[in-house]
Scaffold this motif. Structure first.
Motif, short mmCIF file in Angstrom:
data_model
loop_
_atom_site.label_atom_id
_atom_site.label_comp_id
_atom_site.label_asym_id
_atom_site.label_seq_id
_atom_site.Cartn_x
_atom_site.Cartn_y
_atom_site.Cartn_z
N ALA A 62 27.00 -58.15 -21.59
CA ALA A 62 27.01 -57.68 -20.21
C ALA A 62 25.61 -57.19 -19.86
O ALA A 62 25.33 -56.01 -19.89
CB ALA A 62 28.03 -56.57 -20.04
N PRO A 63 24.70 -58.11 -19.56
CA PRO A 63 23.30 -57.75 -19.40
C PRO A 63 22.96 -57.01 -18.11
O PRO A 63 22.11 -56.15 -18.11
CB PRO A 63 22.59 -59.10 -19.43
N GLY A 64 23.59 -57.33 -17.05
CA GLY A 64 23.25 -56.76 -15.76
C GLY A 64 23.33 -57.85 -14.71
O GLY A 64 23.93 -58.90 -14.94
N PRO A 65 22.70 -57.62 -13.57
CA PRO A 65 22.83 -58.59 -12.48
C PRO A 65 22.13 -59.92 -12.79
O PRO A 65 21.09 -59.96 -13.44
CB PRO A 65 22.17 -57.88 -11.30
N LEU A 66 22.74 -60.99 -12.31
CA LEU A 66 22.12 -62.30 -12.43
C LEU A 66 20.87 -62.34 -11.55
O LEU A 66 20.78 -61.65 -10.54
CB LEU A 66 23.10 -63.39 -12.00
#
Length: 158
Positions: A62-66
């Motif tokens: 769950a890295p963050g926003p695309l």
């Protein structure tokens, strides 16, 4: 020949019939208990399977926003920098991918340069898909970082 009646004869008593006792069979309460335990076991197995299925639908990463710039370090030591296009449970996909290449400067000192895979790799990849199990770390790159500025300079030069 005279016949005599013998009053001393004894006849066997009447035979009593009783229902046969079950020889080692299951009693009704044992059958019911086995059914309840079987249903509980099947329910626990179904709940476990549903939980595993739900986990597969969750993002492993769950890295963050695309659309943000990320640094991806692989288990083999390679590091790639790129725009996060997609993050799935099994992989991530980066676009506009860069890596750092070391070289020797004219004065003999080692140096590093930011290299675009699209421009410098012979096959000019548009994106790079990385399996999740090969990713060691995934970090967001700050927009004011030296790396972000070098990538912006490379883009502006073309």
């Amino acid at each position: 020949m005279s016949a005599q009646i013998d009053d001393n004869i004894t006849y066997p008593k009447a035979v009593e019939f009783r229902p046969a006792a079950p020889a080692g069979g299951w009693k009704a309460w044992q059958v019911n208990l086995a059914l309840v335990l079987g249903l509980l076991g099947a329910g626990a197995l179904a709940a476990s399977a549903a939980g595993e299925w739900n986990k597969s639908a969750e993002r492993v990463i769950a890295p963050g926003p695309l659309g943000g710039l990320y640094s991806v370090q692989l288990a083999n030591g390679q590091v790639y920098y790129g725009v996060l296009l997609e993050a799935k449970p099994a992989y991530i996909r980066l676009g506009d991918v860069y890596y750092i290449q070391t070289y020797q400067q004219p004065n003999g000192q080692p140096g590093n340069r930011v290299v675009s895979r699209r421009k410098n790799d012979w096959h000019g990849p548009e994106s790079q898909t990385i399996p999740a199990d090969k990713i060691l770390t995934l970090d967001a790159v700050g927009p004011q970082s030296q790396l972000a500025k070098l990538i912006q300079q490379d883009k502006a030069a073309n």
